[in-house]
Structure formats: structure tokens, C-alpha cells
Scaffold this active site. Structure first.
Site, PDB file in Angstrom:
ATOM      1  N   GLU A 104      16.072  -5.859  -1.570  1.00 22.75           N
ATOM      2  CA  GLU A 104      16.183  -5.184  -0.381  1.00 22.75           C
ATOM      3  C   GLU A 104      17.301  -3.840  -0.307  1.00 22.75           C
ATOM      4  O   GLU A 104      18.333  -4.325  -0.296  1.00 22.75           O
ATOM      5  CB  GLU A 104      16.343  -5.958   0.533  1.00 22.75           C
ATOM      6  CG  GLU A 104      16.080  -5.365   2.088  1.00 22.75           C
ATOM      7  CD  GLU A 104      17.233  -4.663   2.864  1.00 22.75           C
ATOM      8  OE1 GLU A 104      17.282  -3.587   2.707  1.00 22.75           O
ATOM      9  OE2 GLU A 104      18.093  -5.460   3.468  1.00 22.75           O
ATOM     10  N   CYS A 109      20.846  -0.308   7.061  1.00 18.79           N
ATOM     11  CA  CYS A 109      19.817   0.311   6.048  1.00 18.79           C
ATOM     12  C   CYS A 109      18.612   0.736   6.918  1.00 18.79           C
ATOM     13  O   CYS A 109      17.787   1.646   6.260  1.00 18.79           O
ATOM     14  CB  CYS A 109      19.422  -0.624   5.034  1.00 18.79           C
ATOM     15  SG  CYS A 109      18.904  -2.017   5.460  1.00 18.79           S
TER      16      CYS A 109
END
Length: 486
Positions: A250, A285
Site C-alpha cells: 500500500e 496517502c
């Protein structure tokens, strides 16, 4: 509040800094030293990997129902510790206390969901072509997993990993972030207090490159889970590839936001955009990162966005009414300075902010840039901080090309009152997660929820966390072909 003594957890033993190197943990709002973090030695890391290997057969063979009971109990333990963990998080990471609470309060829900989903890891029977022949596709735990987590969400990110790993029947060596060790340590303590067997979950801290290299190369470790920057993710994926170990990655993004000209509640959209952009000091993010506004709405959007940004309350996360705290560490200040200077050198217009606050702590003014050329750094690399570029567009095809131009593809957002445009934009935006008319992936009051997959495409990684897809990353597929004896 009093900061917690910091420890490693290896094979059921809590280990302090005696005989080990230590690192200072800094309060980013005051620059005061909170405590000393013990650094895991090579021998510590090896012992943690072997503990995960030794405990794996018993954990794997425990029924999914019994594993689920331990996850349920861990959720109950955490419910009683929300306030303490949230306060530790604000101390060491800097986010406003209400945001820290919102992060921690969702952890029991994540545990419960994964506990239930772990009981539904089914295989399938495949009809055979011959009588007396049985064909089964089974899903089995992969083995010990090395999980590497980051500092921006020091509770929810490690919990996403650990929940799925344990629910799948795997064991884990968790490498926490050195900037926020207490938050992650308290999560691990909750598992231990809930009765998790020794060695199933181990916690280490130390130099990321050294520990990651050692764990990935260890024969005891079967898989890797990493959350962090794309640059580091590439290195870990390459190293994992040398050892032929599966990975869940990720990685970073640079989330575009497209606002069409048919949006009705512009004021509400601007307010939501500012709050979501600067949440956690824009260190997320999936925070909206590049705004593209239809020219018909551009000037009123920018004017309102700047006004809302200037109204944000900046300060220590423990102060009442604070909207944004400090950056998590000092090096982010230099990154923001470089980002802003580069944009201005390329011809961008500074609408507000643009400098460090003149006070102790790692505080940076929320910064809005407009008319930012494509060549500017902030249009190509995620700032991961409170700097936001806003540009106008006239043509949808051109703005889609710009939104998709970068090699990353984690999150993307679009706002429109047209069902037609909503469908087209959701199909055309190249991201692992697309939200239409919202900044949430899942429930309206949460950036993500445990039942939906969270992950990116392109250079934003592969695999997913949460959802049934999150557990799949830690399972092997075994095909069994069985014939009856004559």
C-alpha cells in the site's frame, strides 16, 4: 499526560532498552523528548522471526472460531483504552485529539469484522470428470508475515495488517514506526492482554532498511506487508522478489479531485475539501492532493477555499478547537519549503500560507497555490503535507488525461450532479479507489471501513487491505486431487 515506557515484544516478552541502542521520541508540537525507544538488535529480529515461525503451526491449526474469540476479546480490551491510546497518539504524532480518538474508536469494529471474515475462509469443490474423483481448491494460511507500518496513522494502519494476518491464520512480526512507537505498542499490548499466544504477534523497532532486509531474507518469513512511500516500496518489492516472497504493498498516491460545473452546494464542497485536505496535517496517502475545478466555478471555489483555509485553527493537538496540528517530524518542514519554492519558481501564485509558523514545534501554515504549471514538483510528487495546488480546466478529456498522467493511482475524487458524468469519471479515473461526491471510502464519517478493500494500482501498490480481499493476501491456494482406490 505521562508517556508510556517503550518496549519491544518478542516471543511473549516485553523488552526494554537495557543493553540496547535507544532512539529519542519527539513531541512534534513542542520538540520535547518524550522517551527513549529501544532498538531491536539483529539477534532480537532473528528471535522475533523464529518466534513467529515456532508459533505458526499451533495458530494455523487452531479453529477459526477460536482465533476469532481472541480477536473479539482484543476489541473489548481496546474499547476501554481508546482515550489513553488517543492521547499517546497526539503526544507523539501531533494530530488533534479528536482526530486521534476517531482513529482509535474504529479499531474494535475492524477487529470484529476480520474475526467474522476469518471464519468464512472457504475453499471450493470442483466437479470432476471421472467417477470416484474428488477435486478441492483449499485456501490455507501462508505462514509468518513481516509487516512494516508507518507513522501517519499509527493505530489504524498496523491494525489493518495485523487483523487480516491473524484472521487468515498467519503469525506476524510487526515493525512499527520509530516516530510513533507508543500508539502501536499499545495495540500490540491489547492483543497480548486478550490472550494471544506467545510468539504469534511480535513487535520490533529500529533502522527500517536493516530490519526490513533481515526479515525479508529470513527463511522463517513467508510474506511481506508494507505501507509507505512508493520509493521504499519499490526497494522492498525488489528485495522480496529476490527471495520469491509474496507482498502486499500500500504505497503513496497523489489524489486528484475533479469538480464539474454542475455542482450545486459549492460552499459545502469547499468546506469538506478543506477539512479533508488538511486532516492530519495533510499527511495521508488518500488525502485530496490535486484540485481541478471547472473554469465556471474556479474563482468562487478558490476564493472560498482560501477563506476556509485561513480560518483553520493551528496548534497543539491537545488545545480545544484545533483543526490542524504540527507535521510529524522536522524533515517534513524542509520538504514543504522545497515544494512551495519550486512551485513559485515555476510561476504558480501563492494565495495563502507558504511558511513555517514562528513558534516551537513543526508547524507549517496551510498553503494554497493556484495556476500551478504541470512541471512544478507539487503537480508530480505527493507533497504529503499542508500544501495544495488548485487549477482550472475547460475540457473533461484534458483534465482526465492530467489526473491519470502520473504513475501512481491510489485514490481519486470527482464531484458532479450528473449520473452520466459520475459513471464516466468513475470508469475513466485510474485509481484503486474512486469516490464520487464524497471524500469517504465506506461510511460517510470514516475515510475507510473494514468491509471494503483499500489499495491502489500502478505505482501505488498491489493487493488490498480490509475487505475479503485483505485476507486473501495472506492465503495460499492448494489444489487437492483425490481418486478412490479400486
Amino acid at each position: 499526560m505521562e508517556y508510556t515506557p517503550l518496549r519491544l515484544l518478542i516471543d511473549g516478552q516485553w523488552l526494554d532498552g537495557q543493553g540496547r541502542e535507544t532512539l529519542p521520541v519527539i513531541n512534534p508540537a513542542t520538540e520535547a523528548v518524550l522517551g527513549q525507544l529501544p532498538v531491536a538488535s539483529e539477534a532480537d529480529v532473528e528471535r522475533a522471526a523464529r518466534a513467529a515461525e515456532r508459533s505458526f503451526p499451533a495458530w494455523r491449526d487452531m479453529s477459526a472460531y477460536d482465533r476469532a474469540k481472541i480477536l473479539f476479546r482484543t476489541g473489548e480490551v481496546l474499547r476501554d483504552r481508546v482515550e489513553r491510546i488517543a492521547r499517546l497518539m497526539t503526544l507523539e504524532q501531533g494530530k488533534p485529539l479528536n482526530q486521534a480518538r476517531q482513529e482509535v474508536v474504529h479499531l474494535p469494529d475492524m477487529l470484529i469484522w476480520h474475526a467474522e471474515e476469518g471464519r468464512r475462509v472457504y475453499g471450493r469443490t470442483i466437479p470432476a470428470r471421472d467417477l470416484g474423483h474428488r477435486q478441492v481448491s483449499a485456501r490455507e494460511p501462508m505462514g509468518p508475515i513481516a509487516a512494516f507500518t508507518t507513522w501517519n496513522y499509527p493505530a489504524v494502519i498496523p491494525m489493518k495488517k495485523v487483523c487480516a494476518i491473524l484472521a487468515a491464520g498467519c503469525t506476524c512480526v510487526l515493525k512499527g514506526a520509530e516516530e510513533t512507537p507508543a500508539s502501536t505498542m499499545e495495540l500490540v499490548r491489547a492483543f497480548s492482554d486478550a490472550g494471544l499466544p506467545d510468539g504469534v504477534l511480535n513487535l520490533v523497532y529500529g533502522a527500517p532498511d536493516r530490519i526490513s532486509s533481515q526479515l525479508i531474507a529470513s527463511p522463517a518469513i513467508r510474506g511481506i506487508s508494507f505501507t509507505g512511500s512508493t520509493a521504499v516500496g519499490r526497494k522492498l518489492a525488489e528485495l522480496s522478489g529476490r527471495h520469491l516472497k509474496r507482498t502486499v504493498m500500500e504505497l503513496g498516491g497523489h489524489a486528484p479531485v475533479i469538480v464539474m460545473d454542475d455542482v450545486r452546494d459549492l460552499a459545502g464542497l469547499v468546506r469538506a475539501s478543506v477539512l479533508r485536505k488538511f486532516r492530519n496535517s495533510a499527511q495521508g496517502c488518500v488525502n485530496p492532493s490535486r484540485f481541478f475545478i471547472h473554469r465556471k466555478l474556479y474563482e468562487p471555489f478558490v476564493e472560498a477555499f482560501v477563506a476556509e483555509t485561513r480560518a483553520l485553527a493551528i496548534g497543539d493537538g491537545f488545545s480545544p478547537g484545533v483543526d490542524m496540528g504540527p507535521l510529524a517530524h522536522e524533515r517534513r518542514l524542509g520538504a514543504m519549503r522545497h515544494c512551495v519554492d519550486d512551485a513559485l519558481a515555476h510561476g504558480a501564485t501563492l494565495r495563502c500560507g507558504g511558511k513555517r509558523l514562528d513558534r516551537p514545534g513543526y508547524f507549517w501554515e496551510p498553503t494554497v497555490l493556484t495556476d500551478v504549471p504541470t512541471g512544478a514538483l507539487v503537480m508530480n510528487e505527493e507533497p504529503f503535507g499542508p500544501v495544495v495546488p488548485i487549477n482550472a480546466f475547460d475540457d473533461v478529456e484534458q483534465v482526465l488525461a492530467e489526473a491519470n498522467r502520473l504513475p501512481v493511482g491510489l485514490a481519486a475524487y470527482a464531484f458532479t450532479n450528473s449520473t452520466l458524468w459520475a459513471n464516466r469519471l468513475s470508469r475513466r479515473l485510474e485509481a484503486g479507489m474512486v469516490a464520487i461526491n464524497s471524500f469517504a471510502f465506506g461510511a460517510a464519517n470514516a475515510s475507510s471501513t473494514p468491509e471494503v478493500p483499500f489499495g491502489g494500482i500502478k505505482a501505488s501498490g498491489f493487493g488490498a487491505e480490509c475487505g475479503s480481499e485483505g485476507i486473501e493476501g495472506y492465503l495460499n491456494i492448494k489444489f487437492v486431487s483425490e481418486y478412490e482406490q479400486a
